[in-house]
Design an enzyme around this catalytic site. Structure first.
Site, PDB file in Angstrom:
ATOM      1  N   GLY A 136      -7.459   2.753   1.897  1.00 60.67           N
ATOM      2  CA  GLY A 136      -7.241   1.387   1.427  1.00 60.67           C
ATOM      3  C   GLY A 136      -8.500   0.575   1.237  1.00 60.67           C
ATOM      4  O   GLY A 136      -8.560  -0.300   0.373  1.00 60.67           O
ATOM      5  N   GLU A 137      -9.534   0.828   2.021  1.00 59.11           N
ATOM      6  CA  GLU A 137     -10.779   0.061   1.924  1.00 59.11           C
ATOM      7  C   GLU A 137     -11.886   0.822   1.193  1.00 59.11           C
ATOM      8  O   GLU A 137     -12.904   0.235   0.832  1.00 59.11           O
ATOM      9  CB  GLU A 137     -11.267  -0.296   3.328  1.00 59.11           C
ATOM     10  CG  GLU A 137     -10.290  -1.144   4.106  1.00 59.11           C
ATOM     11  CD  GLU A 137     -10.552  -1.127   5.598  1.00 59.11           C
ATOM     12  OE1 GLU A 137     -10.392  -2.165   6.236  1.00 59.11           O
ATOM     13  OE2 GLU A 137     -10.912  -0.065   6.129  1.00 59.11           O
ATOM     14  N   GLN A 196       0.819  -1.220   0.000  1.00 56.54           N
ATOM     15  CA  GLN A 196       0.000   0.000   0.000  1.00 56.54           C
ATOM     16  C   GLN A 196       0.847   1.261   0.000  1.00 56.54           C
ATOM     17  O   GLN A 196       0.313   2.369   0.057  1.00 56.54           O
ATOM     18  CB  GLN A 196      -0.968  -0.013   1.190  1.00 56.54           C
ATOM     19  CG  GLN A 196      -0.386   0.445   2.528  1.00 56.54           C
ATOM     20  CD  GLN A 196       0.423  -0.599   3.251  1.00 56.54           C
ATOM     21  OE1 GLN A 196       1.074  -1.433   2.640  1.00 56.54           O
ATOM     22  NE2 GLN A 196       0.389  -0.567   4.571  1.00 56.54           N
ATOM     23  N   ALA A 255      -4.896  14.432   5.446  1.00 51.25           N
ATOM     24  CA  ALA A 255      -5.059  13.098   4.868  1.00 51.25           C
ATOM     25  C   ALA A 255      -5.867  12.181   5.774  1.00 51.25           C
ATOM     26  O   ALA A 255      -5.948  12.375   6.985  1.00 51.25           O
ATOM     27  CB  ALA A 255      -3.684  12.475   4.606  1.00 51.25           C
ATOM     28  N   SER A 273      -7.471   0.735   7.232  1.00 46.63           N
ATOM     29  CA  SER A 273      -7.172   2.048   6.645  1.00 46.63           C
ATOM     30  C   SER A 273      -6.833   3.084   7.707  1.00 46.63           C
ATOM     31  O   SER A 273      -7.109   4.269   7.551  1.00 46.63           O
ATOM     32  CB  SER A 273      -8.362   2.532   5.799  1.00 46.63           C
ATOM     33  OG  SER A 273      -8.675   1.611   4.783  1.00 46.63           O
TER      34      SER A 273
END
Length: 800
Positions: free
Chosen positions: A751-752, A511, A747, A551
């Site tokens: 990821g999900e 990732q 931020a 995440s």
């Protein structure tokens, strides 16, 4: 050919809303697309993976596994196996107990034995381990171990297992008490329900009574596997008279150290856990998998031990939760949802792993990203005699989004409302309470919908095809809460020559977390990210991190790294102020130097020299971050702070359906994610696209097929993951970038985000194409063709 544009791609006919593209001229390293720092090492083959590790004198282990789903162990006969030349030892549960009297582990409940003890609870459960110098010898010997069972009645369906009178899988449940959000778990007996979690808001009965229409449906998800291409692997060695080193492909080295130390009754400083790059994880390599078993074997035989699983074995180690979701929604004539009741049963398998957290965290979002006044959400984590289920890239969110977004389209079609407009009338906005009572902040669902409308050209006429091939399109949106509370700690080391290293426990499993952490630190220090070295997790060296999951890393570890870098920068400036004849407040770090208002500058190395009189010493910056959280009320699930941030995503899909074969071909997939601010935009786009492709497989063909608890398709020959020919011809990833107020430089995790809306978008497109609604995943050709024939009242297969 797949396209991955952020702008300039084939679907960019309409300019994206300006709100999604904030200026970031004040940033140099964050919000910059750069190649991953490890790219060269991976391309040249020099990147370290634990799977490649070999230690002199190492023994290889192979596991003998249960052949029955539920039964008492009567006898284990290892005679034939021990007679195989080259076998060093055979370990059973009784051997483990000479070292660890209570050999049970787990992040939620201490319910899983290192090796089956007394009885087995699923096919494939480890019963014994053969250790030999050669893995092939160990495997041959393991096949010779004979186990006699007294069969017990199994139960495989999660709804049936939750009912009174079902066969009981665990006589007593013992809560682990490790994580703050699971500390309320209580020991129970006489039930297969490991956890039940509830959310109550408003007056449900009143809401349904005032509804003009009430819709009720049941949706199903089967079990799938993570399928990381690097299998699970652990090597353990005794590295001193009182210490143990575990080399493991793990997403949670800090937890592994804590749990192995607890099992052994040792202080944590006697257990070292280290990892390297992971060849994929997706949640499969969380918590304890092989580590306790390999550690025990190494200590028993006093030699290094390695166990690496085959792909088939991974089918029996950890899976994604199967789920049954009953959803009932009350709606006014104008399309406003005013009442929703959801009942979800989660198939956690024979051992709970992190299933209770999956149940709780995903369960409280089951009302969806919608503003519904009257809500009742009931979730049950249920033991069955199938392989254990745990986290898989979304923590259960895709199961509930499949239900509520398919039903959203059903309601919209029944009321004659455009699916996009229906969602706009109901979505949550900043300042409104979520079903849990948490006031929504930093949510940008309107912008996600705007991007979907733009990328899908939603208001243009759509050609629906004719003859055998029919075309359809669909959309879906979803919401996920980040796990809380969790902690991350980071150290930043400025060396004597001014170079910089980050020490953090975040695991890079593809990732690009190493790159993101380097960018965050570099932004603070005014140096290029390429100049920052990230030290991989090693519990003797790197500080605590809860785990790389959910995440959470960009937000949690990103904040910790930012704080550590700010701390180190402050120390640099304090040293430099004397040499530059000014105050620290007037100095800035830029281009690898400390610069004064007059333009005078000192490189970081020169600053270190001014402090230590030579190239020597260190400046250590420390950063610690724990997310805010308030435990929900046990009865109502209400909490003023249920999560530190929300993940918001939407997907649009266009498909073709062959009505003679039932085969679906996805021709266009648009994935939109709210990322706060992308640390590395190109990587963020790739994250969305990769997640979309993974969920595409779960949607169309990935499914574990069981026969009396045995997985009949436990290989890549029979269990198909997406290949190049399955990728949509047009696939795009789009970022909604509106900085989060508490994220590092705005931020948050992504990821999900690209996972959870894919399945309902395709399911809704299927209905749009053929007018048939399928409520069970995956949407295999057989399932689609059966639904078509049933709608046409034509026989199918054995029904002929």
């Amino acid at each position: 050919m797949a396209t991955l544009p952020h702008k300039g791609g084939p679907t960019d006919a309409v300019e994206a809303p300006s709100a999604t593209k904030p200026p970031s001229a004040d940033l140099r390293e964050v919000n910059r697309s750069l190649p991953r720092l490890e790219s060269h090492a991976k391309v040249t083959g020099s990147a370290e993976y634990i799977h490649h590790l070999r230690i002199p004198g190492m023994l290889c282990g192979k596991i003998a596994r249960s052949s029955v789903a539920h039964g008492r162990i009567v006898r284990i006969d290892t005679t034939a196996a021990m007679n195989v030349e080259g076998v060093h030892a055979i370990i059973t549960a009784e051997d483990i107990r000479t070292l660890i009297p209570d050999p049970y582990y787990g992040p939620a409940f201490h319910d899983q034995p290192i090796l089956a003890l007394g009885k087995v609870r699923h096919v494939g459960e480890p019963v014994a381990v053969v250790l030999a110098e050669n893995a092939h010898v160990a495997e041959a010997a393991a096949d010779l171990i004979s186990v006699e069972y007294d069969p017990l009645e199994p139960v495989f369906d999660e709804v049936a297992a939750a009912k009174p009178g079902a066969p009981i899988i665990h006589d007593m449940l013992r809560p682990a008490g490790t994580f703050p959000d699971l500390k309320y778990l209580k020991g129970r007996s006489g039930t297969n329900v490991a956890l039940d979690a509830h959310v109550r808001r408003g007056d449900l009965e009143k809401g349904f009574a005032e509804s003009d229409r009430v819709f009720e449906h049941i949706f199903h998800n089967g079990k799938v596997i993570h399928a990381p291409f690097e299998p699970m692997v652990t090597v353990a060695e005794i590295t001193g008279p009182n210490t143990l080193t575990i080399h493991t492909a793990s997403q949670s080295p800090s937890f592994v150290r804590t749990e192995v130390s607890r099992l052994l009754g040792w202080p944590e400083n006697r257990v070292r856990v280290r990892t390297a790059f992971l060849g994929g994880g997706y949640g499969a390599k969380l918590y304890i998998k092989l580590e306790a078993l390999v550690a025990a074997c190494a200590l028993l035989v006093r030699k290094p031990v390695r166990i690496a699983l085959t792909m088939e074995e991974q089918f029996y180690t950890i899976t994604k939760h199967g789920a049954t979701v009953r959803i009932k929604t009350g709606v006014k004539k104008n399309g406003k949802m005013i009442a929703r009741e959801v009942e979800t049963y989660w198939n956690t398998g024979a051992y709970s792993d992190i299933g209770p957290r999956v149940t709780q965290k995903s369960g409280f979002t089951a009302a969806g990203p919608y503003d519904i006044e009257n809500v009742a959400l009931d979730n049950y984590c249920v033991y069955t005699n199938e392989p254990p289920a745990g986290a898989l890239r979304g923590f259960g969110i895709s199961q509930v989004v499949w239900a509520y977004e398919c039903q959203a389209d059903i309601i919209a079609h029944e009321l004659g409302i455009d699916p996009i407009e229906f969602r706009r009338r109901n979505i949550l906005h900043d300042g409104r309470p979520h079903a849990t009572g948490t006031i929504m902040t930093d949510v940008h669902l309107d912008e996600v919908l705007d991007q979907l409308v733009s990328r899908m050209d939603w208001h243009r006429p759509f050609e629906r095809g004719s003859g055998e091939i029919r075309r359809g399109r669909g959309v879906a949106i979803g919401i996920k809460a980040c796990i809380a509370p969790t902690s991350s700690v980071a150290l930043l080391n400025i060396h004597g020559d001014g170079s910089c290293g980050i020490f953090c426990g975040t695991v890079d499993m593809g990732q690009a977390s190493d790159t993101a952490m380097a960018q965050i630190a570099a932004e603070v220090l005014g140096i290029p990210a390429e100049a920052v070295r990230v030290v991989h997790p090693d519990t003797d060296v790197t500080p605590y991190d809860m785990a790389t999951l959910g995440s959470r890393s960009t937000y949690h570890m990103g904040n910790a790294v930012k704080i550590a870098a700010e701390n180190a920068r402050s120390q640099l400036l304090q040293i430099a102020e004397t040499a530059l004849g000014t105050t620290a407040e007037e100095l800035e770090c830029k281009e690898g130097a400390v610069i004064s208002p007059s333009g005078a500058r000192m490189s970081f190395g020169e600053v270190m020299g001014a402090r230590f009189a030579m190239q020597a010493g260190n400046i250590i910056g420390f950063g610690s971050f724990t997310s805010p959280y308030q435990k929900p009320d046990a009865a109502t699930g209400q909490s003023p702070k249920i999560t530190p941030f929300w993940m918001l995503g939407g997907v649009g899909a266009e498909i073709e359906v062959d009505t003679e074969t039932g085969r679906i071909r996805v021709t266009k997939l648009v994935n939109v994610g709210d990322v706060g601010r992308a640390v590395n935009p190109e990587v963020a786009e790739t994250q969305l696209t990769g997640a979309g492709i993974m969920q595409l497989g779960f949607t169309l063909f990935e499914e574990m097929i069981f026969n009396d608890g045995q997985v009949v398709n436990a290989s890549f020959a029979d269990y198909k993951v997406p290949g190049m020919l399955d990728i949509p011809q047009e696939i795009t990833a789009d970022l909604v970038e509106i900085p989060h107020q508490h994220g590092p430089f705005g931020a948050k995790g992504i990821g999900e985000t690209g996972m959870f809306s894919v399945s309902p978008a395709i399911g809704n497109a299927l209905y749009d194409a053929i007018g048939v609604r399928i409520t069970e995943m995956p949407l295999t050709p057989e399932r689609v063709l059966r639904a078509i024939r049933q709608a046409e009242k034509r026989p199918f297969g054995s029904e002929r």
